[in-house]
Enzyme design. Structure first.
Site, short mmCIF file in Angstrom:
data_model
loop_
_atom_site.label_atom_id
_atom_site.label_comp_id
_atom_site.label_asym_id
_atom_site.label_seq_id
_atom_site.Cartn_x
_atom_site.Cartn_y
_atom_site.Cartn_z
N THR A 29 -6.43 -3.03 6.27
CA THR A 29 -5.68 -3.19 5.03
C THR A 29 -4.40 -2.38 5.16
O THR A 29 -4.01 -1.98 6.25
CB THR A 29 -6.56 -2.78 3.82
OG1 THR A 29 -5.86 -3.10 2.61
CG2 THR A 29 -6.91 -1.31 3.83
N ASN A 30 -3.69 -2.14 4.06
CA ASN A 30 -2.46 -1.35 4.11
C ASN A 30 -2.31 -0.58 2.80
O ASN A 30 -3.15 -0.69 1.91
CB ASN A 30 -1.25 -2.25 4.38
CG ASN A 30 -1.07 -3.29 3.30
OD1 ASN A 30 -0.78 -2.97 2.15
ND2 ASN A 30 -1.24 -4.56 3.66
N HIS A 31 -1.23 0.19 2.69
CA HIS A 31 -1.09 1.12 1.57
C HIS A 31 -0.46 0.52 0.31
O HIS A 31 -0.08 1.26 -0.59
CB HIS A 31 -0.27 2.34 1.99
CG HIS A 31 -1.06 3.34 2.77
ND1 HIS A 31 -2.26 3.83 2.32
CD2 HIS A 31 -0.84 3.93 3.95
CE1 HIS A 31 -2.74 4.68 3.19
NE2 HIS A 31 -1.90 4.75 4.20
#
Ligand code: C5P
Length: 222
Positions: A29-31
């Site tokens: 995933t990412n931020h």
């Protein structure tokens, strides 16, 4: 009090990250916090639009009056978008979609006991949701106004112009400044076929209302 500049419109928004599974307990995933997309959904609703928000995994409350569809992966996000895009007159892609996903998610948890080498992950490309929507006949005919976002570390104007052309959208919005992820304020660079306009640093909800006004103006409603 804001004028209902998007009354009669249906705005479809993507927001947040995607989550691409590796196995039943792990994933990529990412931020992205989803804050900008959620602020846009709220601002569009305030402006009188019917709003559908397709959200990746985020910890945010649904803005009042907004229909929310939760998804995990880029493929699910595309399906949810395609399921609602027929009614939409505006599409805003604010999600940070994973460019790649593991080629296959393991059915069982990958185990480290056994002493073998670490697993090798193979990746495949995810669909580009914005480019897919922008290529739909209704978008080509101008019945569906598409807006993309760009997060860049340098040369924002050049990249935003190139991205606008590559994605085939009338309006591309660049995030000015580093690390906007998770923060409550931001600054934006709006690039359309004529000009590049800066919206100076402000809370994301303020910028979202301004952006909604800019979209309405480009639709000829203000
Ligand atoms: O290509 P890049 O990821 O930098 O483009 C960003 C824009 O494209 C954003 O509007 C993002 O929501 C959208 N996008 C998308 N589907 C992807 C990748 C990006 O809709 N697979």
């Amino acid at each position: 009090l804001q004028a209902k500049v998007l009354a009669g419109h249906h705005v479809l928004v993507t927001a947040g990250p995607t989550f691409e599974p590796i196995d039943p307990v792990r994933g990529l995933t990412n931020h992205s916090s989803g804050k900008m997309g959620f602020a846009l959904a709220r601002a569009a609703r305030e402006a009188g639009a019917e709003v559908t928000l397709v959200a990746g995994p985020v910890h945010l409350r649904t803005p009042r009056g907004v229909r929310r569809v939760d998804v995990q992966t880029a493929q699910q996000m595309l399906q949810a978008v395609l399921a609602h895009v027929e009614q939409a007159t505006v599409f805003v892609a604010a999600a940070a979609v994973a460019d790649w996903r593991p080629a296959r998610a393991a059915e069982r948890k990958l185990k480290k006991d056994g002493g073998g080498p670490p697993p090798a992950l193979a990746f495949v490309e995810n669909p580009d949701i914005l480019a897919t929507v922008a290529a739909l006949p209704r978008a080509r005919r101008g019945e569906l106004y598409c807006v993309g976002f760009a997060a860049e570390s340098h040369d924002l104007l050049r990249h935003a112009r190139a991205k606008r052309a590559r994605k085939g959208v009338p309006l591309l919005v660049g995030n000015i400044g580093p690390a906007t992820f998770g923060r409550d304020d931001n600054a934006l660079l709006l690039v359309d076929e004529r000009e590049a306009v800066e919206l100076p640093p402000a809370p994301k909800i303020v910028l979202a209302r301004q952006l909604v006004g800019e979209i309405a103006r480009r639709l000829g409603h203000v």
